[in-house]
Design a protein around this motif. Structure first.
Motif, mmCIF file in Angstrom:
data_model
loop_
_atom_site.group_PDB
_atom_site.id
_atom_site.type_symbol
_atom_site.label_atom_id
_atom_site.label_comp_id
_atom_site.label_asym_id
_atom_site.label_seq_id
_atom_site.Cartn_x
_atom_site.Cartn_y
_atom_site.Cartn_z
ATOM 1 N N ARG A 72 0.861 -1.186 0.000
ATOM 2 C CA ARG A 72 0.000 0.000 0.000
ATOM 3 C C ARG A 72 0.890 1.226 0.000
ATOM 4 O O ARG A 72 1.773 1.358 0.859
ATOM 5 C CB ARG A 72 -0.882 -0.046 1.255
ATOM 6 C CG ARG A 72 -1.961 0.994 1.299
ATOM 7 C CD ARG A 72 -1.532 2.270 1.938
ATOM 8 N NE ARG A 72 -2.711 3.056 2.297
ATOM 9 C CZ ARG A 72 -2.675 4.366 2.524
ATOM 10 N NH1 ARG A 72 -1.554 5.027 2.432
ATOM 11 N NH2 ARG A 72 -3.787 5.004 2.848
ATOM 12 N N SER A 127 -0.854 8.724 -0.860
ATOM 13 C CA SER A 127 -0.871 9.894 -1.733
ATOM 14 C C SER A 127 0.407 10.707 -1.582
ATOM 15 O O SER A 127 0.948 10.850 -0.493
ATOM 16 C CB SER A 127 -2.055 10.784 -1.352
ATOM 17 O OG SER A 127 -3.255 10.201 -1.767
ATOM 18 N N THR A 167 3.294 10.202 -2.141
ATOM 19 C CA THR A 167 4.536 9.507 -1.800
ATOM 20 C C THR A 167 5.390 9.331 -3.053
ATOM 21 O O THR A 167 4.881 9.107 -4.145
ATOM 22 C CB THR A 167 4.205 8.168 -1.119
ATOM 23 O OG1 THR A 167 3.856 8.455 0.242
ATOM 24 C CG2 THR A 167 5.363 7.176 -1.153
ATOM 25 N N VAL A 192 3.340 -1.364 4.044
ATOM 26 C CA VAL A 192 2.313 -0.315 3.976
ATOM 27 C C VAL A 192 2.964 1.037 4.230
ATOM 28 O O VAL A 192 3.675 1.226 5.228
ATOM 29 C CB VAL A 192 1.136 -0.583 4.942
ATOM 30 C CG1 VAL A 192 0.354 -1.813 4.481
ATOM 31 C CG2 VAL A 192 1.585 -0.754 6.381
ATOM 32 N N ILE A 193 2.736 1.967 3.319
ATOM 33 C CA ILE A 193 3.394 3.280 3.340
ATOM 34 C C ILE A 193 2.314 4.346 3.268
ATOM 35 O O ILE A 193 1.431 4.291 2.418
ATOM 36 C CB ILE A 193 4.364 3.420 2.142
ATOM 37 C CG1 ILE A 193 5.418 2.313 2.160
ATOM 38 C CG2 ILE A 193 5.012 4.798 2.127
ATOM 39 C CD1 ILE A 193 6.409 2.362 0.991
ATOM 40 N N ASP A 194 2.408 5.315 4.137
ATOM 41 C CA ASP A 194 1.434 6.401 4.247
ATOM 42 C C ASP A 194 1.750 7.508 3.225
ATOM 43 O O ASP A 194 2.573 7.330 2.323
ATOM 44 C CB ASP A 194 1.480 6.911 5.696
ATOM 45 C CG ASP A 194 0.245 7.683 6.121
ATOM 46 O OD1 ASP A 194 -0.629 7.966 5.282
ATOM 47 O OD2 ASP A 194 0.160 8.026 7.317
ATOM 48 N N ASN A 195 1.134 8.648 3.392
ATOM 49 C CA ASN A 195 1.269 9.775 2.465
ATOM 50 C C ASN A 195 2.587 10.530 2.635
ATOM 51 O O ASN A 195 3.184 10.538 3.700
ATOM 52 C CB ASN A 195 0.153 10.796 2.718
ATOM 53 C CG ASN A 195 -1.227 10.221 2.535
ATOM 54 O OD1 ASN A 195 -1.416 9.243 1.826
ATOM 55 N ND2 ASN A 195 -2.209 10.840 3.169
ATOM 56 N N LEU A 196 3.007 11.192 1.569
ATOM 57 C CA LEU A 196 4.094 12.182 1.609
ATOM 58 C C LEU A 196 5.404 11.586 2.113
ATOM 59 O O LEU A 196 6.218 12.273 2.732
ATOM 60 C CB LEU A 196 3.684 13.387 2.480
ATOM 61 C CG LEU A 196 2.605 14.296 1.876
ATOM 62 C CD1 LEU A 196 1.948 15.150 2.957
ATOM 63 C CD2 LEU A 196 3.195 15.215 0.811
ATOM 64 N N ALA A 251 5.872 -1.128 8.119
ATOM 65 C CA ALA A 251 4.879 -0.052 8.010
ATOM 66 C C ALA A 251 5.581 1.295 8.197
ATOM 67 O O ALA A 251 6.416 1.443 9.085
ATOM 68 C CB ALA A 251 3.802 -0.215 9.081
ATOM 69 N N ILE A 252 5.234 2.263 7.360
ATOM 70 C CA ILE A 252 5.906 3.571 7.372
ATOM 71 C C ILE A 252 4.853 4.660 7.393
ATOM 72 O O ILE A 252 4.069 4.799 6.446
ATOM 73 C CB ILE A 252 6.810 3.723 6.132
ATOM 74 C CG1 ILE A 252 7.845 2.597 6.089
ATOM 75 C CG2 ILE A 252 7.477 5.099 6.113
ATOM 76 C CD1 ILE A 252 8.703 2.584 4.840
ATOM 77 N N ALA A 253 4.840 5.467 8.452
ATOM 78 C CA ALA A 253 3.831 6.520 8.584
ATOM 79 C C ALA A 253 4.211 7.763 7.770
ATOM 80 O O ALA A 253 5.328 7.886 7.260
ATOM 81 C CB ALA A 253 3.630 6.871 10.054
ATOM 82 N N ALA A 254 3.263 8.680 7.684
ATOM 83 C CA ALA A 254 3.364 9.824 6.772
ATOM 84 C C ALA A 254 4.604 10.669 7.007
ATOM 85 O O ALA A 254 5.088 10.819 8.115
ATOM 86 C CB ALA A 254 2.127 10.698 6.932
ATOM 87 N N LYS A 255 5.101 11.230 5.912
ATOM 88 C CA LYS A 255 6.131 12.262 5.949
ATOM 89 C C LYS A 255 7.507 11.739 6.332
ATOM 90 O O LYS A 255 8.436 12.531 6.507
ATOM 91 C CB LYS A 255 5.721 13.417 6.869
ATOM 92 C CG LYS A 255 4.599 14.273 6.322
ATOM 93 C CD LYS A 255 4.367 15.471 7.211
ATOM 94 C CE LYS A 255 5.540 16.390 7.243
ATOM 95 N NZ LYS A 255 6.043 16.704 8.551
#
Lengths: 338, 338, 338
Positions: free
Chosen positions: A220, A223, A225, A242-246, A260-264
């Motif tokens: 995943r 946006s 990214t 799973v990778i978050d936004n930006l 798992a990788i959170a935003a920014k």
């Protein structure tokens, strides 16, 4: 509308419904249009009790069905169908997917520009104004929303969802069941330059980036990214990542399965990250280092050296009244001068 | 070209022109094509004196008109029309809007793909290659630039400006007078997963995000900013909120009216932010906390706990020579071991 | 396929091939399809030895040609053509460009919407669904990929590469040999508001941004990067500036020639940055300050005051086990209270 029967089928892909035998035919055909929390759900909505702190909301809930552990089964109101599982939150996750709107279009929009050499699988959706390059392969049951650009020679697996305005660079490899959200950039040129003292280039000679981006299955990507293509070798994202936004993933990075990788968060070039890591938001990881499996990094951590032992790591200082912070920051500076 | 008369009408929406009676008919019809600073403005440009530090530039300014307080009125050169107001900077802000180029197209471009069930208000502009989904509503006098994707069931209010390449997810609610800049992603799926020990998913089961994004009136959203849809409930941005570029707003966040958020800030899921907060650039706010009204956070602050009292907060350490920083960082590490 | 002869021509734009006289006609016509590292390259690939730490990989390399300094010339295997230069990494950078795939399309795609008043140079490529506004100029040999929006009155120089989904705002000036990557936003409206106590605007009156973005020659701008237009004056990026992904450049910023900026850095409004600076990833620079020439900022540095002396600067604290970090962070807080 989704029936209890459909919910059960989906949930049992992961875990059994313990009280399935007690659910009668009428209940099996009861229909739901959405989900809701215990306090807001209506009789057409599915709810769940995952956190015992919310137990007080159960008795008065108007939900039409509730996912719940055996422990609290007898507190479910008469108006709700109880679905007893070991892990209600996981059951809710699976069930939620049945209610999601998945693709913008059905079929292939006539405005899409698709190369004659592209190979499009069965039941693929391609939205308006997509551009699909030469020799691109798209696997069966994948949905490509509007305005997606897929450059030449890229392969996208089956059952993928690519949202609007994603750009996927040439020669990329995208696995199966991959979801990429709006405006992400996959396979842009990495940031590579050879320093030079030649005044005509003021110090930078571009290194063309000739590697690829290779993404596993069930990945995943959020946006905005960016996952850059490799310089010579490939940038590799393992399966179940799973990778978050930006998020920035630099060239030649390798990310292990299940991380798992959170935003920014920013991951500089040639970093190697292990499996099952959990990386908080806005973490910065310097180039050419390695992080082993099962590392947890809290939000905004600055990682400047390899992490060789699994565990939880942090850095930074936390919010305090600005007047106090000014004094503390001055004292920190002095620590470097003494 | 904009006349003094038009400038006065616009400025007086907020504050009176104190010397209006002294402006003669010839001056009222004087025309301007742009704005400039006191030092660079020409006779076809409007300028202003907001900061007394720049008073020395006034006497020699070539500007055709100057917004100014009563205090400095007698120092305005003969060649300029003086417009006396209590707050020249605010007057300039309003006046500047008259000179801005607002929309890429007039009318509805024939290449746009607009669902037959979409309801488009009067005098709406829709640019080339836009995709407007089923049951979308767009209010009167809104301008949608090129390549904008609006998914099904979304409502956009009147007098909005949506710049090129914005994606707005299904079921979103966008208020009136909202401005969204190029490449922003509104209503992408939030980052929600249920942990599982099932090795077939390596730990993550996707939670479909079934809430909406709801945005109030007079909101400004910058380029590349992401505002994710809610998991069950909605992500809510109040009215008069202004958000800069590259900001992450996670699922279920609620932002109070009038709050300003500078570039690169990240707000994790389920955070509640009060009214009239001012959040500096690259601030990080951890999930599930609450920040009360009238909080100021300086740039790069790390917020890990709820802030229950209004005021100014900061964190971090500031730039220092790298050699000194190395020593200070080592000493900080030792603070944790003693 | 690229021949040794073509490689030599390209490399000698920067530095001589020291052993050119020893390369025979058969070798000159040997063909290569790609590059590889010493350990992975095949006989159809070019490799290089830039870092003596990799010398042990040289003897067994299967590469068809190797860029190398004179010092290690005699260790090149018989199967490889040796190309002796003073700076192999710089030679590799130039050579790599010959293997890169540059543009999505040749010619002008019929779906592009190009204003009749636009002036398009010779041998320009414009991809599908581009929107080129009134009075736009695009110089010869520039390639514009798919879905690029160029608003009115913007000038793009010759030999530029603009990747898919880039948006360039009106009245921008882009130099020659500029490369802009997917989804970047150039010339969006800057973040400028006049504070007001008028409750009807909750504190913010928009300042229309009437300046331009002006970008020099040989500039590189990464994916998702935002460069906002100036408020009154222009935002200026000098020549030979290289900028990575997800970077924020606020309104009225000026960046000197040859400066490099890594991913996720944020530069607030009206900052002036000197020449040949090297700015690490995720650096934050507060507004209205000045950084002189030849400053190095390490990743995640927080810059809150002008830097008046060239040199290397840093800030922040580095990753440590979370339990130790908690104690250190508490002690930092106490430093502000004592």
């Amino acid at each position: 509308m989704i029936t209890i029967e459909q919910l059960i089928t989906r949930i049992e892909q992961r875990q059994p419904i313990i009280n399935k035998a007690d659910i009668d035919a009428e209940q099996l055909h009861q229909e739901f249009d959405s989900v809701g929390s215990l306090t807001t759900a209506t009789h057409k909505q599915l709810s769940f009790l995952a956190d015992p702190n919310y137990i007080s909301s159960l008795a008065s809930s108007q939900a039409g069905a509730v996912l719940i552990t055996a422990e609290y089964f007898d507190q479910v109101p008469q108006t709700a169908v109880a679905l007893v599982v070991a892990n209600p939150y996981l059951a809710y996750a699976g069930a939620s997917q049945l209610f999601a709107r998945e693709s913008l279009f059905n079929g292939i929009h006539p405005s899409a520009v698709i190369s004659e050499s592209a190979v499009i699988g069965e039941q693929v959706n391609i939205g308006a104004f997509c551009v699909i390059g030469d020799n691109v392969h798209i696997g069966a049951h994948s949905s490509i929303d509007a305005h997606v650009v897929v450059e030449a020679n890229t392969a996208i697996g089956h059952n993928c969802v690519i949202k609007s305005h994603v750009v996927i660079g040439h020669d990329s490899v995208i696995g199966n069941h991959v979801r990429i959200h709006a405006n992400a950039s996959i396979g842009s040129e990495g940031f590579g330059f050879a320093p030079t003292r030649d005044p005509s280039t003021m110090g930078w000679e571009r290194i063309a980036q000739l590697g690829r981006v290779v993404i596993g299955d069930h990945v995943r990507i959020g946006s905005q990214t960016c996952i850059d293509r490799g310089a010579i070798d490939d940038t590799i994202v393992g399966s179940y990542v799973v990778i978050d936004n930006l998020v920035q993933v630099g060239h030649n990075v390798r990310i292990g399965d299940g991380t798992a990788i959170a935003a920014k968060t920013g991951i500089a070039g040639s970093v190697i990250i292990g499996k099952r890591c959990i990386i908080g938001g806005d973490v910065g990881i310097t180039g050419h280092i390695e992080i082993v499996d099962d590392v947890i990094l809290s939000g905004m951590t600055m990682v400047t050296k390899s992490i060789k032992k699994s565990g939880s790591y942090s850095s930074g200082t936390v919010a305090m009244p600005t007047a106090e912070w000014r004094r503390a920051a001055v004292r920190f500076r002095k620590l470097g001068r003494d």
